[in-house]
Design a protein around this motif. Sequence first.
Motif, PDB file in Angstrom:
ATOM      1  N   SER A 238       0.833  -1.203   0.000  1.00  0.00           N
ATOM      2  CA  SER A 238       0.000   0.000   0.000  1.00  0.00           C
ATOM      3  C   SER A 238       0.870   1.255   0.000  1.00  0.00           C
ATOM      4  CB  SER A 238      -0.911   0.011   1.226  1.00  0.00           C
ATOM      5  OG  SER A 238      -1.741  -1.116   1.257  1.00  0.00           O
ATOM      6  N   VAL A 290      -2.418   4.697   5.048  1.00  0.00           N
ATOM      7  CA  VAL A 290      -1.187   3.900   4.955  1.00  0.00           C
ATOM      8  C   VAL A 290      -0.366   4.025   6.236  1.00  0.00           C
ATOM      9  CG1 VAL A 290       1.039   3.740   3.767  1.00  0.00           C
ATOM     10  CG2 VAL A 290      -1.080   3.894   2.440  1.00  0.00           C
ATOM     11  N   LYS A 312      -4.863  -0.901   1.824  1.00  0.00           N
ATOM     12  CA  LYS A 312      -4.671  -1.511   0.492  1.00  0.00           C
ATOM     13  C   LYS A 312      -5.805  -1.135  -0.457  1.00  0.00           C
ATOM     14  CE  LYS A 312      -2.580  -4.437  -2.413  1.00  0.00           C
ATOM     15  NZ  LYS A 312      -3.437  -4.565  -3.570  1.00  0.00           N
TER      16      LYS A 312
END
Length: 371
Positions: A238, A290, A312
């Motif tokens: 990610s 993230v 993600k």
Amino acid sequence: MSTLLLTEDETMLQDSARGFLDGAAPVSHFRKLRDAGQTHDAKLWAEMAQMGWTGVLVPEDAGGSDMGHAAAGVLAGELGKTLVTSPFISTAVIAATALRQVATDRARDALAAIADGSVIYGLAVDEGAKHDPDATQLEAKADGNGFRLSGTKGFVVDGSNADRLLVLAKTDAGLTLFDLPADRDGITRTGQNMVDARDAAQVTFDNVQATGDDVLGSVDDAMTVLKPALEAGQAALSAEMLGLSAGAFAMTVGYLKERKQFGVEIGRFQALQHRAAHLWSETEITLSAVRHAGRKLDEDPDNATLAVSLAKARATQTAKLAVIEGVQMHGGIGMTDDFDMGFFMKRARVATEWLGDYGYHAAKVAAARGF
């Protein structure tokens, strides 16, 4: 609540990583590797090991720096900005996290090898078109004090260049994770022609012998070891996709400031300004997701699934938006191989599928929220 701001050490890591990669691995470096048909730069990987990046999740007593998942995300993000080709996620993140779950001398030695850059791991989990560890059909039949593995794994990222493979197999009462040398008798690796020009392979196991020592964790209980490793990889991926989005955005804004139409820079057109502002806003929201995933893995790893899957899913959508906008705002040249924007689009497409696509992680988010 943990902070989403970088610590002083993480800021220094980010700055040093960007300084190094701008010189050693700009996008032009990726183009050279692609044109030469190379999927791995051993010299660059060795330099990354010398700087301690490969040991970011390795305990200090095994030669690592043990900086944590948030720091690993910082590195992955910087790698993503210039599309750096390396086995960082498969080896320094996924394999290192899996090996940390096992308190054996063999695991400690493997962690030390990761930290010094002398070993590359490939993750042999998926068999179908989508990420689904629970659907594993590769069979590990009991054979004396060991096993015999037969079956095929597809989309084994870094599988062609790997020295070792983490292999998920079906045993009598569940799933078992094996740590095997990639050159063991009966293992055949076939490189796949990936659209992003990265290393991936189809790996076939033909009656491959595995001993009890090759089992990572416990027989029939793979997910105790594998789940933390997959979530670590998903969080780092990610971060890489966020870096990719930032790299594509910077390239697009640079073009808007240079390209002229009707005698003025196209970046002055309000419609394009609005689209660029929207993309920037999306990257900032994704940045928060993230960083939260990295912090959650460091502070409360047993309850990180929601944070990781949210990151993600968000990173997938943001990367898709970034590359689509990048190609469109570059006009016709955005679709040509002579221009680098296409590389970002291809990498985003592959990264979307690896370790679970948007649908896979959206379903996990929904389940975690009770929907």
